[in-house]
Design an enzyme around this catalytic site. Structure first.
Site, short mmCIF file in Angstrom:
data_model
loop_
_atom_site.label_atom_id
_atom_site.label_comp_id
_atom_site.label_asym_id
_atom_site.label_seq_id
_atom_site.Cartn_x
_atom_site.Cartn_y
_atom_site.Cartn_z
N ASN A 176 -17.93 49.92 -29.38
CA ASN A 176 -19.19 50.71 -29.28
C ASN A 176 -19.10 51.86 -28.21
OD1 ASN A 176 -21.00 50.55 -31.65
ND2 ASN A 176 -20.96 48.46 -30.79
N LEU A 220 -23.75 40.57 -24.70
CA LEU A 220 -24.11 39.26 -25.03
C LEU A 220 -25.26 38.54 -24.40
CD1 LEU A 220 -20.90 38.34 -26.75
CD2 LEU A 220 -22.57 39.34 -27.75
N LYS A 221 -25.48 38.89 -23.19
CA LYS A 221 -26.26 38.43 -22.37
C LYS A 221 -27.86 38.96 -22.50
CE LYS A 221 -23.21 36.16 -20.23
NZ LYS A 221 -22.88 34.62 -20.44
N HIS A 235 -27.65 46.40 -32.99
CA HIS A 235 -27.37 45.17 -33.54
C HIS A 235 -26.85 45.13 -34.99
CE1 HIS A 235 -28.50 40.80 -34.15
NE2 HIS A 235 -28.76 41.27 -35.42
C1 GRF Z 1 -19.98 43.91 -32.69
O1 GRF Z 1 -20.18 42.53 -33.38
C2 GRF Z 1 -21.29 44.60 -33.05
O2 GRF Z 1 -21.80 44.47 -34.23
C3 GRF Z 1 -22.32 44.36 -31.82
O3 GRF Z 1 -21.29 44.25 -30.80
C4 GRF Z 1 -20.03 43.91 -31.30
C5 GRF Z 1 -18.92 45.16 -30.93
O4 GRF Z 1 -18.81 44.97 -29.83
N1 GRF Z 1 -22.82 45.53 -31.62
P1 GRF Z 1 -17.81 46.24 -28.95
O5 GRF Z 1 -18.61 47.39 -29.00
O6 GRF Z 1 -16.42 46.32 -29.73
O7 GRF Z 1 -17.36 45.43 -27.66
#
Ligand code: GRF
Length: 215
Positions: free
Chosen positions: A16, A83-84, A102
């Site tokens: 992301n 994740l925190k 999300h």
């Molecule tokens: C995926 O589980 C996405 O659905 C959630 O975060 C994870 C993506 O992580 N938003 P990243 O951006 O690839 O680190």
């Protein structure tokens, strides 16, 4: 206008984050000014380094003063695979200037522990015909703040958590830059923004995303 400075909070691979780096590379509206990771081994840190974006690792993600200091003068904080839980004092400091993406259509399939493949397993177990991605403001609870935008994703027969996750992630990568640019263009106002409120854009997005996914 000076571009809105983004601080991006990460924990994992950083796909992301990458989509923001790519989408905003030449943007005058917003730019990724710093990356803050909860994990030293996050692949996102390598992506930041390659993009020449300063990155730090939080020594203690639960320490509000530490988190606030790491976010510095960000005009908008983006949780991208973070994740925190964000400490309440940090949420207050960035009220309506902190957003999260999300991988489901909140308020369903959200809350503590609802991240990664578990989200998609629950969606499949529920028999839902549609899932999607949600961008929302961060508040003191996981995945609960006001919703800014959602983008639907069809659940397909034979889907596994992996195939659904991949389809949703592809839509996240479109939705997140769209929302960030729209908020930045509006100057990140101190009032909740809702995109596609009339449903027509949502329907168009739905049709578009379904058509794209059928491509
Ligand atoms: C995926 O589980 C996405 O659905 C959630 O975060 C994870 C993506 O992580 N938003 P990243 O951006 O690839 O680190």
């Amino acid at each position: 206008m000076t571009p809105v400075r983004l601080a991006v909070l990460v924990s994992g691979a950083g796909t992301n984050l990458q989509t923001l780096l790519d989408a905003l590379a030449d943007s005058r509206v917003a730019r990724v000014a710093r990356v803050v990771s909860s994990h030293a081994a996050a692949g996102a840190l390598e992506r930041a380094r390659r993009a020449g974006v300063p990155a730090t690792v939080l020594a203690d993600p639960s320490d509000p003063a530490h988190v606030i200091a790491s976010l510095g003068d960000a005009g908008l904080v983006v949780l991208a695979g973070y994740l925190k839980r964000v400490p309440p004092a940090a949420v207050a400091r960035f009220r309506l200037r902190m957003i999260n993406i999300h991988p489901a259509l909140l308020p369903a399939f959200g809350g503590p522990g609802m991240y990664g493949r578990r989200v998609h397993e629950r969606v499949l177990a529920s028999g839902a015909a549609i899932s999607g991605a949600t961008v929302h403001y961060v508040d003191e609870e996981y995945d609960r703040g006001p919703i800014i935008a959602q983008w639907p994703v069809p659940v397909r027969p034979g889907d596994t958590a992996e195939t659904l996750a991949a389809r949703v992630l592809g839509v996240e990568h479109r939705l997140l830059p769209l929302v960030v640019v729209e908020l930045a263009r509006r100057g990140v106002p101190p009032v909740p923004v809702q995109l596609f409120p009339d449903g027509s854009a949502f329907a168009a997005q739905n049709e578009l995303s379904v058509r794209l996914l059928d491509a």
